[in-house]
Design a protein around this motif. Structure first.
Motif, mmCIF file in Angstrom:
data_model
loop_
_atom_site.group_PDB
_atom_site.id
_atom_site.type_symbol
_atom_site.label_atom_id
_atom_site.label_comp_id
_atom_site.label_asym_id
_atom_site.label_seq_id
_atom_site.Cartn_x
_atom_site.Cartn_y
_atom_site.Cartn_z
ATOM 1 N N ARG A 1 10.608 -0.967 9.738
ATOM 2 C CA ARG A 1 9.571 -0.074 9.238
ATOM 3 C C ARG A 1 8.731 -0.854 8.230
ATOM 4 N N PHE A 2 7.406 -0.714 8.313
ATOM 5 C CA PHE A 2 6.483 -1.515 7.509
ATOM 6 C C PHE A 2 5.390 -0.591 6.990
ATOM 7 N N ARG A 3 5.312 -0.441 5.662
ATOM 8 C CA ARG A 3 4.286 0.389 5.041
ATOM 9 C C ARG A 3 3.598 -0.408 3.941
ATOM 10 N N GLY A 4 2.342 -0.058 3.649
ATOM 11 C CA GLY A 4 1.640 -0.791 2.608
ATOM 12 C C GLY A 4 0.500 -0.004 2.007
ATOM 13 N N ASN B 1 -4.128 2.751 3.038
ATOM 14 C CA ASN B 1 -2.709 2.520 3.282
ATOM 15 C C ASN B 1 -2.472 2.273 4.763
ATOM 16 N N PHE B 2 -1.255 1.891 5.114
ATOM 17 C CA PHE B 2 -0.867 1.806 6.515
ATOM 18 C C PHE B 2 0.604 2.171 6.637
ATOM 19 N N ASP B 3 1.014 2.532 7.854
ATOM 20 C CA ASP B 3 2.399 2.911 8.122
ATOM 21 C C ASP B 3 2.701 2.541 9.564
ATOM 22 N N LEU C 1 2.114 0.444 -6.662
ATOM 23 C CA LEU C 1 0.781 0.977 -6.931
ATOM 24 C C LEU C 1 -0.256 0.259 -6.074
ATOM 25 N N SER C 2 -1.328 0.949 -5.757
ATOM 26 C CA SER C 2 -2.391 0.370 -4.943
ATOM 27 C C SER C 2 -3.381 -0.392 -5.814
ATOM 28 N N ALA D 1 2.837 -4.763 0.836
ATOM 29 C CA ALA D 1 3.891 -3.916 1.387
ATOM 30 C C ALA D 1 4.487 -3.036 0.299
ATOM 31 N N SER D 2 4.595 -1.747 0.588
ATOM 32 C CA SER D 2 5.269 -0.815 -0.315
ATOM 33 C C SER D 2 6.653 -0.464 0.204
ATOM 34 N N ALA D 3 6.921 -0.765 1.475
ATOM 35 C CA ALA D 3 8.239 -0.525 2.064
ATOM 36 C C ALA D 3 8.425 -1.466 3.243
#
Length: 455
Positions: A301-304, A238-240, A176-177, A46-48
């Protein structure tokens, strides 16, 4: 240095490929056995993660009807609390997001500020939760298996994990990925595997119970979002999307209410205001004895970004660049360069004297001094995982820019070049660049380049 790195990349691939080679010592230290199992499929960190703040909820929320009801505050059905549902993007009724009534609550304090203003976008609670997924206080991992077609697939398997590892961060403090992170050792923070499907690039899966350990300032606890549904758009690495589910009032009280006193807290509400808001607006898990609901339907909200998830690991090898401080082997992703596009790119850069893979190895040795000097300096002064990931990502991008190879393929070379810089400088410096000690150090501390590329 460039020669040492390129020859380490070229010379470490002999022998049998494996996902988890044994750990070992460097040039001056004895190692212990180590190992790790990398989850197959698509993996993300997860980035966010934080409350979902719709611009105009009345026009439609792309959420879920979690309770299979269409609710009305004016005429609640038996066994439910009075509340109004939202509509979906196509005006379909029954979309649940009860916690939005807390976020958008219009009540004001005597000083003119909103009672629950701390939940507003960019304010205290939002900032703390958003920061937690970046600083390691609440690291979240996602794994998707069985995906045959990223646009349309009627059967995939999804699992979500907590982790004790911190994501790698760039100089801008963004995640970072392509980092490697371990699942939490406590299986309570592993969700069950649930079935999902992908339609037009959007993954929907559930119901799923999510439990994450939380260590945020003075709060050490757990967040549990139960009966949840996941909707995420899958991108290139990535995903959002969002997670919708129920958050128990008791858990909210533990996480947010505990720091609250009679004089208020940093989120500005008092304990009386907190309890009153929970009782008035909760919309899930109706209690027949009290006539109150015990949970809120919630939307996050879920981002990665792409990552490698390790499910188990043993003690790593001891050898670093001078025989001390190494970390043991890094889990190896498999067959990243055998797709048709990468094969064509490798053929295009091959020469009469060198294969395409050999040319890439030489470029990997040149990139640290040509394009990644800042990241190289970071690893030489601090061989932490974050520094290695930053250098590896830079080298990967440098190779991709010069060859047209995919990020997955160049990531293999970037990873081993960065790892060799951190742990194998001494055994790989000229005149020892092609020595068995150099190759052994890279194999014992880094990925298996042959297994990773598939070449």
């Amino acid at each position: 240095m460039a020669t040492a790195l390129s020859l380490a990349v070229l010379g470490c691939g002999g022998g049998e490929s494996s996902v988890a080679p044994a750990g070992g010592g460097g040039s001056g230290g004895a190692g212990q056995a180590g190992g790790a199992l990398v989850l197959p499929g698509l993996s993300f960190v997860a980035s966010a993660f934080g409350f979902y703040y719709p611009a105009d909820p009345e026009t439609g929320l792309n959420g879920f009807n979690l309770d299979d009801r269409v609710s009305s505050g004016d005429s609640p059905a038996a066994g439910e609390c009075a509340h109004d549902d939202f509509v979906g993007p196509d005006q379909e009724p029954g979309i649940d997001y009860g916690f939005l009534t807390i976020i958008n609550n219009p009540d004001l304090r005597e000083d003119g500020k909103h009672v629950f203003g701390g939940f507003h976008e960019g304010q205290l609670v939002d900032g703390v939760i958003s920061g937690a997924v970046r600083n390691g206080s609440m690291t979240i991992l996602l794994n998707v298996q069985g995906l045959d077609d990223a646009q349309n697939d009627d059967e995939v398997t999804v699992q979500i994990f907590g982790s004790e590892d911190s994501p790698a961060l760039g100089t801008d403090n963004a995640v970072l990925s392509s980092a490697t992170l371990s699942v939490h050792p406590d299986s309570r923070f592993h969700s069950e595997k649930v079935q999902g499907s992908v339609v037009d690039g959007v993954l929907i899966a559930g119901p799923i119970d999510l439990r994450f350990p939380v260590d945020i300032m003075i709060v050490q606890d757990e967040i549990l979002i139960h009966d949840s549904w996941l909707r995420i758009a899958l991108g290139d690495g990535n995903f959002d999307g969002t997670v919708s589910g129920y958050w128990d009032v008791a858990n909210i009280r533990d996480i947010i209410g505990v720091p609250t006193t009679d004089n208020g807290n940093a989120a500005n509400f008092t304990i009386e205001q907190f309890e009153a808001g929970m009782a008035a607006f909760a919309d899930g898990n109706y209690d027949t004895d009290t006539g109150l609901c015990n949970s809120f339907s919630t939307m996050f909200r879920f981002r990665g970004l792409k990552a490698f998830i390790v499910t188990e690991s043993g003690p790593g090898g001891a050898g670093g660049s001078d025989g001390s401080g190494g970390t043991g082997p890094i889990p190896t992703p498999l067959d990243q360069c055998i797709n048709d596009a990468d094969q064509a790119a490798l053929e295009a850069i091959a020469t009469d004297d060198q294969s395409g893979a050999a040319v890439v190895g030489m470029i990997a040795g040149e990139c640290p001094l040509d394009a990644c000097t800042a990241e190289l300096g970071g690893v030489l002064s601090d061989s932490s995982e974050a520094a290695r990931n930053a250098l590896g990502d830079c080298i990967s991008q440098c190779i991709s820019d010069r060859t047209g190879l995919s990020a997955g393929c160049t990531g293999c070379y970037g990873s081993i070049a960065a790892c060799s810089t951190a742990f194998c400088v001494a055994p790989c410096l000229p005149p020892n660049s092609g020595s068995p000690e150099c190759a052994s150090c890279a194999l014992e501390n880094c990925i298996d380049i042959n297994a990773c590329t598939g070449l």
